[in-house]
Design a protein around this motif. Structure first.
Motif, PDB file in Angstrom:
ATOM      1  N   MET A 234       0.827  -1.207   0.000  1.00 17.46           N
ATOM      2  CA  MET A 234       0.000   0.000   0.000  1.00 17.46           C
ATOM      3  C   MET A 234       0.860   1.255   0.000  1.00 17.46           C
ATOM      4  N   SER A 235       1.887   1.278   0.855  1.00 18.53           N
ATOM      5  CA  SER A 235       2.779   2.436   0.924  1.00 18.53           C
ATOM      6  C   SER A 235       3.602   2.586  -0.346  1.00 18.53           C
ATOM      7  N   ALA A 236       4.055   1.443  -0.890  1.00 14.83           N
ATOM      8  CA  ALA A 236       4.853   1.487  -2.121  1.00 14.83           C
ATOM      9  C   ALA A 236       4.040   2.051  -3.275  1.00 14.83           C
ATOM     10  N   MET A 237       2.781   1.610  -3.393  1.00 13.27           N
ATOM     11  CA  MET A 237       1.932   2.127  -4.462  1.00 13.27           C
ATOM     12  C   MET A 237       1.672   3.620  -4.273  1.00 13.27           C
TER      13      MET A 237
ATOM     14  N   PHE B  96      12.277   2.518 -13.286  1.00 15.79           N
ATOM     15  CA  PHE B  96      12.921   2.136 -12.034  1.00 15.79           C
ATOM     16  C   PHE B  96      11.920   2.132 -10.881  1.00 15.79           C
ATOM     17  N   PHE B  97      11.099   3.186 -10.774  1.00 11.27           N
ATOM     18  CA  PHE B  97      10.097   3.257  -9.709  1.00 11.27           C
ATOM     19  C   PHE B  97       9.071   2.137  -9.848  1.00 11.27           C
ATOM     20  N   ALA B  98       8.653   1.855 -11.085  1.00  2.03           N
ATOM     21  CA  ALA B  98       7.674   0.789 -11.315  1.00  2.03           C
ATOM     22  C   ALA B  98       8.258  -0.567 -10.922  1.00  2.03           C
TER      23      ALA B  98
ATOM     24  N   LEU C 286       6.881  -2.986  -7.802  1.00  2.00           N
ATOM     25  CA  LEU C 286       6.497  -4.381  -7.964  1.00  2.00           C
ATOM     26  C   LEU C 286       7.395  -5.302  -7.142  1.00  2.00           C
ATOM     27  N   SER C 287       8.670  -4.983  -7.060  1.00  2.00           N
ATOM     28  CA  SER C 287       9.611  -5.808  -6.292  1.00  2.00           C
ATOM     29  C   SER C 287       9.256  -5.822  -4.815  1.00  2.00           C
ATOM     30  N   ILE C 288       8.851  -4.672  -4.296  1.00  2.00           N
ATOM     31  CA  ILE C 288       8.458  -4.596  -2.887  1.00  2.00           C
ATOM     32  C   ILE C 288       7.255  -5.496  -2.627  1.00  2.00           C
ATOM     33  N   GLY C 289       6.276  -5.451  -3.539  1.00  2.00           N
ATOM     34  CA  GLY C 289       5.110  -6.315  -3.377  1.00  2.00           C
ATOM     35  C   GLY C 289       5.473  -7.789  -3.440  1.00  2.00           C
ATOM     36  N   ILE C 290       6.262  -8.181  -4.433  1.00  2.00           N
ATOM     37  CA  ILE C 290       6.657  -9.586  -4.577  1.00  2.00           C
ATOM     38  C   ILE C 290       7.507 -10.040  -3.398  1.00  2.00           C
ATOM     39  N   SER C 291       8.329  -9.145  -2.861  1.00  2.00           N
ATOM     40  CA  SER C 291       9.214  -9.516  -1.744  1.00  2.00           C
ATOM     41  C   SER C 291       8.431 -10.004  -0.543  1.00  2.00           C
ATOM     42  N   ARG C 292       7.246  -9.441  -0.316  1.00  6.36           N
ATOM     43  CA  ARG C 292       6.459  -9.830   0.862  1.00  6.36           C
ATOM     44  C   ARG C 292       5.893 -11.244   0.700  1.00  6.36           C
ATOM     45  N   ILE C 293       5.601 -11.638  -0.539  1.00 11.17           N
ATOM     46  CA  ILE C 293       5.166 -13.019  -0.790  1.00 11.17           C
ATOM     47  C   ILE C 293       6.362 -13.959  -0.689  1.00 11.17           C
TER      48      ILE C 293
ATOM     49  N   PHE D 121       3.527   5.866  -2.524  1.00  9.29           N
ATOM     50  CA  PHE D 121       4.757   6.664  -2.610  1.00  9.29           C
ATOM     51  C   PHE D 121       5.341   6.633  -4.018  1.00  9.29           C
ATOM     52  N   TYR D 122       5.677   5.446  -4.499  1.00 13.96           N
ATOM     53  CA  TYR D 122       6.325   5.349  -5.808  1.00 13.96           C
ATOM     54  C   TYR D 122       5.328   5.580  -6.939  1.00 13.96           C
ATOM     55  N   GLY D 123       4.063   5.225  -6.710  1.00 13.30           N
ATOM     56  CA  GLY D 123       3.046   5.525  -7.710  1.00 13.30           C
ATOM     57  C   GLY D 123       2.891   7.018  -7.921  1.00 13.30           C
ATOM     58  N   PHE D 124       2.928   7.781  -6.817  1.00  9.12           N
ATOM     59  CA  PHE D 124       2.821   9.232  -6.945  1.00  9.12           C
ATOM     60  C   PHE D 124       4.089   9.815  -7.552  1.00  9.12           C
ATOM     61  N   LEU D 125       5.252   9.247  -7.226  1.00 10.52           N
ATOM     62  CA  LEU D 125       6.494   9.711  -7.848  1.00 10.52           C
ATOM     63  C   LEU D 125       6.472   9.466  -9.357  1.00 10.52           C
ATOM     64  N   ILE D 126       5.904   8.330  -9.767  1.00  2.00           N
ATOM     65  CA  ILE D 126       5.792   8.050 -11.203  1.00  2.00           C
ATOM     66  C   ILE D 126       4.957   9.133 -11.873  1.00  2.00           C
ATOM     67  N   TYR D 127       3.848   9.502 -11.227  1.00  2.00           N
ATOM     68  CA  TYR D 127       3.011  10.575 -11.783  1.00  2.00           C
ATOM     69  C   TYR D 127       3.792  11.880 -11.880  1.00  2.00           C
ATOM     70  N   LEU D 128       4.508  12.227 -10.807  1.00  2.00           N
ATOM     71  CA  LEU D 128       5.267  13.486 -10.810  1.00  2.00           C
ATOM     72  C   LEU D 128       6.288  13.515 -11.939  1.00  2.00           C
TER      73      LEU D 128
END
Length: 243
Positions: free
Chosen positions: A160-163, A189-191, A195-202, A165-172
């Motif tokens: 949730m935080s990654a999307m 790189f941000f994308a 995705l890596s952060i999400g996969i890492s938790r699994i 934070f990095y999702g908003f940075l992608i927009y910027l």
């Protein structure tokens, strides 16, 4: 985005002019914010739909299948990478990245508002994640955890935080006037990091795939709402009719 919003607000202004001889110049902006809230509500409904299926047999099978597939790739080298990535998606990781972004904003873009906006999106995601975890109360997966965890499972705070934070940075970065190649590299790189952060938790065994999906959806809701809100505020401040 801003141009599209301006055109949308202009259409609302034209519609109001046709219907009413006099109206408050702030009304088109208020209506646009209301529509943004409706977008959030639609997103929340999608999130709730996913939440309602958490105990379904089909979702449990999907969670198990995806988890088994991801952890089948466990190797010492990959484990080190995902441990590093998951730390990047934690508090201290965001402090480091935010520090770098502060420097870039000060020396390159010379605008502090981008830092404030990004921090606000991340803060909203973090606070709402704590509330959602307590409300939904889903336990962590029972498989081996490669990192220690103390909180509940759904939705994933890292995702949730990654999307947010990095999702908003992608927009910027899509809005910044800069070298096109550097812009594309930064966005990719941000994308990839998101995705890596999400996969890492699994991979590390501390989240179900549906936790990650829920976290991404919830984070994206905040990104969309904040993008709309920030652009409406900026257009409102520039509009001489609202003074």
């Amino acid at each position: 985005m801003r141009q599209s919003l301006y055109q949308f607000i202009s259409k609302i202004r034209t519609l109001l002019s046709d219907k009413f001889q006099q109206y408050d110049a702030k009304l088109p902006y208020l209506l646009t914010v209301l529509i943004a809230l409706i977008v959030v509500i639609v997103g929340v409904n999608a999130f709730i739909e996913l939440t309602d299926t958490l105990e379904s047999e089909m979702l449990n099978k999907w969670d198990t299948a995806v988890t088994d597939y991801v952890i089948s790739f466990r190797t010492p080298a990959l484990t080190k990478y995902f441990m590093f990535v998951t730390d990047v998606g934690d508090l201290y990781g965001y402090l480091v990245v935010m520090g770098l972004f502060v420097c870039i904003s000060y020396f390159v873009f010379k605008r502090w508002k981008y830092v404030a906006q990004t921090a606000l999106v991340l803060l909203l995601a973090a606070i709402s994640n704590v509330i959602l975890k307590r409300f939904i109360d889903r336990a962590r997966p029972s498989i081996e955890h490669l990192v220690s965890v103390e909180t509940l499972s759904y939705p994933s705070g890292h995702a949730m935080s990654a999307m947010a934070f990095y999702g908003f940075l992608i927009y910027l970065f899509t809005q910044f006037k800069m070298n096109r190649i550097l812009k594309v590299v930064a966005i990719l790189f941000f994308a990839f990091l998101l995705l890596s952060i999400g996969i890492s938790r699994i991979y590390l065994g501390v989240h179900f795939p549906s936790d990650i999906a829920g976290g991404f959806i919830a984070g994206l809701i905040w990104v969309i709402f904040c993008i709309l809100l920030f652009n409406v505020i900026e257009l409102f401040q520039r509009d001489p009719r609202t003074k």
